[in-house]
Scaffold this motif. Structure first.
Motif, short mmCIF file in Angstrom:
data_model
loop_
_atom_site.label_atom_id
_atom_site.label_comp_id
_atom_site.label_asym_id
_atom_site.label_seq_id
_atom_site.Cartn_x
_atom_site.Cartn_y
_atom_site.Cartn_z
N LYS A 6 5.99 -2.93 38.93
CA LYS A 6 7.40 -2.85 38.93
C LYS A 6 8.35 -1.71 38.78
N LYS A 7 6.70 -0.54 38.16
CA LYS A 7 7.83 0.30 37.95
C LYS A 7 6.40 2.04 37.90
N ILE A 8 7.06 3.27 38.20
CA ILE A 8 5.91 3.43 38.58
C ILE A 8 6.17 5.53 37.94
N LEU A 9 5.18 5.48 37.03
CA LEU A 9 6.35 7.24 36.39
C LEU A 9 5.19 8.27 37.15
N ILE A 10 5.93 8.96 38.15
CA ILE A 10 5.74 10.35 38.89
C ILE A 10 5.90 11.53 38.37
N VAL A 11 4.81 12.26 38.12
CA VAL A 11 4.44 13.63 37.32
C VAL A 11 5.16 14.64 38.46
N TYR A 12 6.28 15.24 38.35
CA TYR A 12 5.90 15.92 39.71
C TYR A 12 6.22 17.41 38.95
N ARG A 13 5.19 18.23 39.47
CA ARG A 13 5.08 19.63 39.24
C ARG A 13 5.44 20.55 39.76
N ASN A 14 5.62 20.77 41.07
CA ASN A 14 6.53 21.19 42.46
C ASN A 14 6.48 21.07 43.57
N SER A 15 6.00 20.20 43.50
CA SER A 15 5.45 20.02 45.10
C SER A 15 6.16 18.80 46.56
N PRO A 16 7.35 19.65 46.53
CA PRO A 16 8.21 18.67 47.89
C PRO A 16 7.42 17.70 48.24
N LYS A 17 6.57 17.44 48.96
CA LYS A 17 5.62 17.11 50.05
C LYS A 17 4.88 16.03 48.98
N PHE A 18 4.46 16.62 47.81
CA PHE A 18 4.06 15.60 46.67
C PHE A 18 5.15 14.51 46.53
N LEU A 19 6.27 15.17 46.10
CA LEU A 19 7.51 13.79 46.08
C LEU A 19 8.37 13.12 47.46
N ARG A 20 8.28 13.36 48.16
CA ARG A 20 7.84 12.39 49.09
C ARG A 20 7.18 12.00 49.65
N GLN A 21 5.93 12.10 48.89
CA GLN A 21 4.91 10.95 49.55
C GLN A 21 4.94 10.15 48.49
N SER A 22 5.12 10.21 47.01
CA SER A 22 5.45 9.71 45.74
C SER A 22 6.47 8.49 46.22
N PHE A 23 7.17 8.78 46.91
CA PHE A 23 8.93 7.97 46.97
C PHE A 23 8.47 6.94 48.67
N GLN A 24 7.95 7.69 49.41
CA GLN A 24 7.18 6.58 49.78
C GLN A 24 6.45 5.73 49.42
N LEU A 25 5.25 5.69 48.59
CA LEU A 25 4.60 4.85 47.96
C LEU A 25 5.87 3.97 47.40
N ALA A 26 6.68 4.08 46.28
CA ALA A 26 7.80 3.48 45.41
C ALA A 26 8.56 2.44 46.70
#
Length: 142
Positions: A6-26
């Motif tokens: 229902k809700k995910i916590l994304i711990v964003y350190r500094n990688s835009p690529k990681f953030l993009r992949q996390s958003f795709q997962l969401a």
């Protein structure tokens, strides 16, 4: 993946690529995300570093980070809540996951420095999340 989170916590350190992949997962999960951008707390003799107005400097950094996260979330069409938090201890991230009632934590391993590689030091945050998290932890290597 499709586990019904229902809700995910994304711990964003500094990688835009990681953030993009996390958003795709969401997006795949059909859920919304809480993006946590941990920033270290600053105390001590900062006046010795030549920085005159630290609060203004940090506020500018925070606004820039916030804009980057919002822009990427809009581009990926993901509903997000953004939290930029001063973190003194890694355990505080677990507290935020509980407070936000997250079903999944998404994190990227920190790239080890030469010193950490030489002495086989581990990513303390990753180790803490995997061993003590109240919910599953998904690790994305970008």
């Amino acid at each position: 993946m499709a586990k019904g989170y229902k809700k995910i916590l994304i711990v964003y350190r500094n990688s835009p690529k990681f953030l993009r992949q996390s958003f795709q997962l969401a997006k795949e999960e059909g859920t919304w995300a809480v993006v946590l951008k941990p920033v270290p707390s600053y105390e001590g003799e900062l006046h010795l570093t030549g920085v005159k107005n630290l609060d203004e400097l940090l506020q500018g950094y925070t606004i820039k980070e916030l804009k980057e996260i919002k822009d990427l979330a809009e581009k990926e069409r993901v509903l997000v809540k953004i939290r930029i938090e001063e973190i003194e201890r890694e355990e505080e991230i677990l507290d935020i996951a509980i407070e936000e009632n997250c079903d999944l934590i998404v994190v990227e391993p920190k790239k080890p420095s030469l010193f950490e590689r030489l002495f086989s030091l581990r990513d303390r945050l990753l180790e803490l999340l995997v061993t003590q998290s109240p919910c599953p932890v998904f690790i994305i290597r970008s």
